[in-house]
Design a protein around this motif. Sequence first.
Motif, PDB file in Angstrom:
ATOM      1  N   LYS A  49       9.439  74.488  85.027  1.00 23.22           N
ATOM      2  CA  LYS A  49       8.752  73.883  86.169  1.00 23.22           C
ATOM      3  C   LYS A  49       9.433  74.248  87.486  1.00 23.22           C
ATOM      4  O   LYS A  49       8.979  73.831  88.551  1.00 23.22           O
ATOM      5  CB  LYS A  49       8.692  72.370  86.007  1.00 23.22           C
ATOM      6  CG  LYS A  49       7.806  71.923  84.850  1.00 23.22           C
ATOM      7  CD  LYS A  49       7.659  70.414  84.800  1.00 23.22           C
ATOM      8  CE  LYS A  49       6.726  69.988  83.664  1.00 23.22           C
ATOM      9  NZ  LYS A  49       6.563  68.514  83.595  1.00 23.22           N
ATOM     10  N   GLY A  50      10.504  75.026  87.389  1.00 18.96           N
ATOM     11  CA  GLY A  50      11.256  75.439  88.565  1.00 18.96           C
ATOM     12  C   GLY A  50      11.388  76.946  88.631  1.00 18.96           C
ATOM     13  O   GLY A  50      10.386  77.669  88.705  1.00 18.96           O
ATOM     14  N   LYS A  51      12.612  77.428  88.539  1.00  8.60           N
ATOM     15  CA  LYS A  51      12.859  78.859  88.762  1.00  8.60           C
ATOM     16  C   LYS A  51      12.287  79.764  87.675  1.00  8.60           C
ATOM     17  O   LYS A  51      12.151  80.978  87.886  1.00  8.60           O
ATOM     18  CB  LYS A  51      14.354  79.123  88.922  1.00  8.60           C
ATOM     19  CG  LYS A  51      15.190  78.854  87.694  1.00  8.60           C
ATOM     20  CD  LYS A  51      16.650  79.220  87.956  1.00  8.60           C
ATOM     21  CE  LYS A  51      17.514  78.967  86.722  1.00  8.60           C
ATOM     22  NZ  LYS A  51      18.919  79.410  86.960  1.00  8.60           N
ATOM     23  N   HIS A  52      11.946  79.211  86.522  1.00 10.31           N
ATOM     24  CA  HIS A  52      11.382  80.025  85.441  1.00 10.31           C
ATOM     25  C   HIS A  52       9.885  79.794  85.269  1.00 10.31           C
ATOM     26  O   HIS A  52       9.320  80.120  84.220  1.00 10.31           O
ATOM     27  CB  HIS A  52      12.109  79.739  84.124  1.00 10.31           C
ATOM     28  CG  HIS A  52      13.570  80.020  84.171  1.00 10.31           C
ATOM     29  ND1 HIS A  52      14.523  79.225  83.568  1.00 10.31           N
ATOM     30  CD2 HIS A  52      14.263  81.035  84.770  1.00 10.31           C
ATOM     31  CE1 HIS A  52      15.722  79.713  83.790  1.00 10.31           C
ATOM     32  NE2 HIS A  52      15.596  80.804  84.512  1.00 10.31           N
ATOM     33  N   LYS A  53       9.238  79.254  86.273  1.00  9.48           N
ATOM     34  CA  LYS A  53       7.808  78.959  86.215  1.00  9.48           C
ATOM     35  C   LYS A  53       6.994  80.243  86.366  1.00  9.48           C
ATOM     36  O   LYS A  53       7.294  81.096  87.196  1.00  9.48           O
ATOM     37  CB  LYS A  53       7.434  77.968  87.310  1.00  9.48           C
ATOM     38  CG  LYS A  53       5.974  77.539  87.294  1.00  9.48           C
ATOM     39  CD  LYS A  53       5.701  76.506  88.384  1.00  9.48           C
ATOM     40  CE  LYS A  53       4.256  76.050  88.369  1.00  9.48           C
ATOM     41  NZ  LYS A  53       3.992  75.035  89.434  1.00  9.48           N
ATOM     42  N   GLY A  54       5.940  80.353  85.561  1.00 10.68           N
ATOM     43  CA  GLY A  54       5.028  81.483  85.693  1.00 10.68           C
ATOM     44  C   GLY A  54       5.602  82.776  85.150  1.00 10.68           C
ATOM     45  O   GLY A  54       6.728  82.834  84.652  1.00 10.68           O
ATOM     46  N   ILE A  55       4.813  83.845  85.268  1.00 14.20           N
ATOM     47  CA  ILE A  55       5.228  85.141  84.718  1.00 14.20           C
ATOM     48  C   ILE A  55       6.486  85.654  85.396  1.00 14.20           C
ATOM     49  O   ILE A  55       7.417  86.148  84.727  1.00 14.20           O
ATOM     50  CB  ILE A  55       4.072  86.163  84.865  1.00 14.20           C
ATOM     51  CG1 ILE A  55       2.896  85.753  83.969  1.00 14.20           C
ATOM     52  CG2 ILE A  55       4.552  87.564  84.503  1.00 14.20           C
ATOM     53  CD1 ILE A  55       1.685  86.660  84.094  1.00 14.20           C
ATOM     54  N   GLU A  64      18.128  87.019  82.893  1.00 13.09           N
ATOM     55  CA  GLU A  64      19.317  86.200  82.694  1.00 13.09           C
ATOM     56  C   GLU A  64      19.800  86.270  81.243  1.00 13.09           C
ATOM     57  O   GLU A  64      20.998  86.372  80.977  1.00 13.09           O
ATOM     58  CB  GLU A  64      19.019  84.750  83.071  1.00 13.09           C
ATOM     59  CG  GLU A  64      18.763  84.539  84.561  1.00 13.09           C
ATOM     60  CD  GLU A  64      18.269  83.130  84.867  1.00 13.09           C
ATOM     61  OE1 GLU A  64      18.310  82.267  83.959  1.00 13.09           O
ATOM     62  OE2 GLU A  64      17.827  82.882  86.009  1.00 13.09           O
ATOM     63  N   LEU A  65      18.855  86.244  80.318  1.00 12.90           N
ATOM     64  CA  LEU A  65      19.210  86.270  78.896  1.00 12.90           C
ATOM     65  C   LEU A  65      19.770  87.626  78.479  1.00 12.90           C
ATOM     66  O   LEU A  65      20.623  87.712  77.595  1.00 12.90           O
ATOM     67  CB  LEU A  65      17.992  85.918  78.042  1.00 12.90           C
ATOM     68  CG  LEU A  65      17.493  84.470  78.173  1.00 12.90           C
ATOM     69  CD1 LEU A  65      16.157  84.297  77.461  1.00 12.90           C
ATOM     70  CD2 LEU A  65      18.518  83.495  77.598  1.00 12.90           C
ATOM     71  N   LYS A  66      19.296  88.680  79.114  1.00 14.14           N
ATOM     72  CA  LYS A  66      19.786  90.019  78.795  1.00 14.14           C
ATOM     73  C   LYS A  66      21.296  90.140  78.987  1.00 14.14           C
ATOM     74  O   LYS A  66      21.968  90.886  78.271  1.00 14.14           O
ATOM     75  CB  LYS A  66      19.098  91.070  79.683  1.00 14.14           C
ATOM     76  CG  LYS A  66      17.774  91.561  79.157  1.00 14.14           C
ATOM     77  CD  LYS A  66      17.215  92.647  80.053  1.00 14.14           C
ATOM     78  CE  LYS A  66      18.136  93.871  80.088  1.00 14.14           C
ATOM     79  NZ  LYS A  66      17.560  94.976  80.888  1.00 14.14           N
TER      80      LYS A  66
END
Length: 329
Positions: A49-55, A64-66
Amino acid sequence: MGDVAMTIPVINAMIRSYPNVKITIVSRAFLKPIFHNIPNVSFVTADVKGKHKGIFGLYKLYKELKTLQIDVVADLHNVLRSKILGFFFKLGGYKVCKIDKGRAEKKALTQNRNFKQLKTTHERYADVFNKLGYNVTLTKEDVLPQLQLTKKVGVFIGEDQKKWIGIAPFAAFAGKTYPATQMEAVISKLSKTNQYKIILFGGPAEKKQLASWQNNYEHVINCAGVFSFEEELILIANLDIMLSMDSGNAHLAAMYGKKVVTIWGITHPYAGFYPFGQPPENALLADKEQYPLLPTSIYGNKYPEGYENVMQTITPQAVFDKIVEVIDE
């Protein structure tokens, strides 16, 4: 929450079988305490609902996960967000496997064309790791250890030696929620034995109902709104038994290896959402002879006309008797 709790036995089996493998859980921040203290497991918050919202936000999460030196990706959710995230990983050259939810089988079950036990969600999670190349075999020992009581939880419970019965009387949908009048009758019967401490679990919306039961019956305490989620897990981990609907609290108790009695309305254990490690006889089912179309829903949100009261076929005496039988085993 229940789906996340059901990952625990599979993750424990992975750690047991592959002690050198590092597992990174990606989920909502609220669920992080579930994974505390599991060796080789770390947690990354998906702020959807914040920085990871949407495509574009999911692409940011991918980047980040990489940086965590991930080798393979297990999609245990298989919804739009996880599919998009998995797509980015595939483009990056990673092996990605996702859960087969068995939607066609579940549709056949609820349309009464194929009334049989389906593969459990735990088995479906294990299949994902198997497809990634890890041979995962579940055992009843793949649960979390009992947590140490904190001072706050200890003071809340008190010092008497009664056995602790957790009761989670609510569910997301009415179709799998035991009628309040019947649940109150169960609580009354348990209270009158003078042998148990009854701990009520629920969310903010249920506080008023739970408070009335606490006020009306001895040995009944309401923990709704009293603790953080992490503290509630400590309480659940120290129960002697949990009485729950087909809902998340059943799975939270089961992931600690607690005894769990479940009440089922228009849903059914055959769909694969039965709490881990629990004997099938611990499930109290609505009367299928009286309501032959059962189960009518996987999630409890759909039922035909006339099926509103299926749970009334499970008597308070039957629930009381099953709790006493299981807790005294």
